[in-house]
Design a protein around this motif. Structure first.
Motif, short mmCIF file in Angstrom:
data_model
loop_
_atom_site.label_atom_id
_atom_site.label_comp_id
_atom_site.label_asym_id
_atom_site.label_seq_id
_atom_site.Cartn_x
_atom_site.Cartn_y
_atom_site.Cartn_z
N UNK A 67 -3.72 -3.33 7.48
CA UNK A 67 -4.77 -2.66 8.26
C UNK A 67 -4.32 -2.38 9.69
N UNK A 68 -3.31 -3.10 10.19
CA UNK A 68 -2.79 -2.80 11.52
C UNK A 68 -2.22 -1.38 11.57
N UNK A 69 -1.57 -0.97 10.47
CA UNK A 69 -1.05 0.40 10.39
C UNK A 69 -2.20 1.40 10.34
N UNK A 70 -3.28 1.05 9.65
CA UNK A 70 -4.43 1.95 9.59
C UNK A 70 -5.09 2.08 10.96
N UNK A 71 -5.11 1.00 11.72
CA UNK A 71 -5.65 1.06 13.09
C UNK A 71 -4.87 2.06 13.93
#
Length: 472
Positions: A67-71
């Motif tokens: 989810x860090x990449x999605x952020x």
């Protein structure tokens, strides 16, 4: 008239579904150097990330770090998130056509396939996805009830989801305290009376769909002995031949299974049995209509004309006493209002991600699909990246040729007005980040990764958002 894809008139894209496929599609769109693109991502839930939030096992925190990449994708100034907005309830496909040049559907596969045997509908027989959604705090499933007073549970299927379900049932409360499992599920599992769990696979160890790391975890549970019957761990001649071309990961998986078959119990309070070459043929209920037994048939493998190894029932049967059954034998998508759908396959009919008319097989201009709703429930989270890229390449090719929708309201501001008119309690990405921070803070207070909000009204209250009919 300005050319579509310029600063004066950006290519406007609506993505329906905020899971991995949707985010990977947005990422590829933003990397396109020749076109200026704006992405509005919609999800019927207030929270993004789809199965990463609501499907990945709570004891697999590392996987959720994606989810860090999605952020980072969401930080693009040309990205907007509209959570708590449902297609068919708040907007229609015709609405989207009036506000966007392209529409991408990436809503996943949300239902389980039935066992198709007598007794499948007995009380205590459940889709595994419902249990997964329940312990992950999905608002649609948080009020579901699972009879954890039963001492013996069967999980039908040998994919990663089946293994996740069995593992969660066998974890201690102390192990679960280190996860972001929903607080009500943690409390229910704390009082669970489950003592024995059976994972049932219709083929052999070489064909099991779970991965080597998942198999290894089964042998490392704090208070659960894990067993494999030695005769079921051995590979038949056909499987031995197939392993000659297997990759290292599959070889390691079989090695782990065979290591488990040589283990002796050490007196732990729970037992997990990993079974192979068995298929359920009937669920038998008690006088109250609750499942109490499962009939199994022993299988043998045979090679099809195509060369695949398939199970074939033998004359050997057995009966297993179980009071709770979870099926995890495949998943399928759910039709979206106004979008073509292939009922038997559970996917949106498409060609390389271009949605097609089922009658003519011709592409529907401006409509696309990605992820499980495009290809079926195969692969892991990362598999959605090349899948989404394939779809986006076709979207970009069509845009360059002028094959797009012609919205009469083609600006971001106009779309924003429509969304908030239809759904005043729309959740932005900034709103989600506030919720995220609150969940992390609540978790930190109890020494846990996070404590989720599991009701939509709780999320709206936390953000000080109220439906128009309620006093502010």
């Amino acid at each position: 008239m300005s050319t579509i894809g310029t600063a004066a008139q950006p290519l406007r894209v609506a993505i329906i579904g905020a899971g991995p496929a949707g985010f990977y599609a947005a990422e590829r769109l933003f990397k396109e150097p020749e076109l200026v693109i704006e992405v509005d991502m919609y999800d019927r839930l207030p929270t993004p990330f789809g199965l990463v939030r609501n499907g990945v096992a709570p004891d697999h925190q590392k996987i959720k770090s994606v989810t860090a990449a999605f952020d980072r994708i969401a930080a693009n100034p040309r990205f907007r998130f509209f959570g708590n907005v449902e297609l068919g309830r708040d907007e229609t496909v015709d609405d989207l056509k009036d506000y966007y040049h392209q529409i991408l559907y990436s809503t996943g596969a949300q239902t389980d396939r039935p066992l198709g045997i007598p007794g499948d509908d007995l009380l205590g027989s459940h889709p595994a996805t419902e249990f997964v959604a329940w312990y992950n705090g999905h608002p649609d499933y948080r009020d579901h009830h699972f009879d954890l007073t039963q001492e013996r549970v069967a999980v039908v299927g040998v994919g990663n989801v089946a293994v996740d379900v069995a593992r969660i049932l066998c974890r201690t409360p102390e192990e679960l305290l280190k996860t972001d499992i929903a607080d009500y599920a943690l409390e229910a599992l704390r009082h669970s009376r489950v003592k024995e769990v059976y994972i049932l696979g219709r083929r052999g160890p070489a064909q099991a769909a779970f991965t080597a790391p998942e198999a290894k975890e089964l042998g490392e549970l704090a208070d659960c002995d894990t067993f494999v019957l030695p005769e079921e761990a051995e590979l038949d001649p056909l499987s031995q031949a197939s392993m000659a071309s297997a990759d290292r990961a599959d070889l390691r998986k079989v090695e782990i299974i065979q290591e488990l078959s040589r283990r002796q119990p050490v007196g732990k309070s729970k037992r997990l049995y990993l079974r192979f070459l068995v298929s359920p043929t009937e669920l038998i209920g008690d006088e109250h209509g609750h499942v109490r037994q499962m009939k199994l048939v022993r299988n043998e493998l045979h090679a099809t004309d195509a060369g695949s190894l398939r199970p074939r029932a033998t004359g050997h049967t057995e009966t297993l006493d179980v009071g709770l059954v979870f099926r995890s034998i495949g998943y399928k998508g759910v039709a979206l209002p106004g979008v073509p759908f292939h009922d038997s396959w559970g996917v949106i009919p498409n060609n390389g991600g271009r949605v097609v008319d089922p009658a003519t097989q011709e592409p529907l201009v401006g409509q696309y699909t990605a992820g499980w709703i495009k290809r079926g429930p195969t692969g892991v989270i990362g598999t959605n990246k090349p899948d989404a890229a394939e779809t986006v390449e076709n979207m970009l090719a069509d845009a360059r040729q002028g094959l797009t929708l012609s919205p009469s309201h083609g600006t971001a501001d106009e779309a924003d007005v429509l969304v908030h008119l239809r759904q005043p309690c729309t959740i932005s990405y900034a709103d989600w980040q506030r919720l995220d921070a609150l969940e992390l803070s609540r978790g930190k207070e109890q020494g846990r990764p996070r404590i989720k909000f599991t009701r939509i009204d709780e999320m709206l209250d936390a953000l000080d958002l109220k439906p128009a009919s309620e006093p502010q």
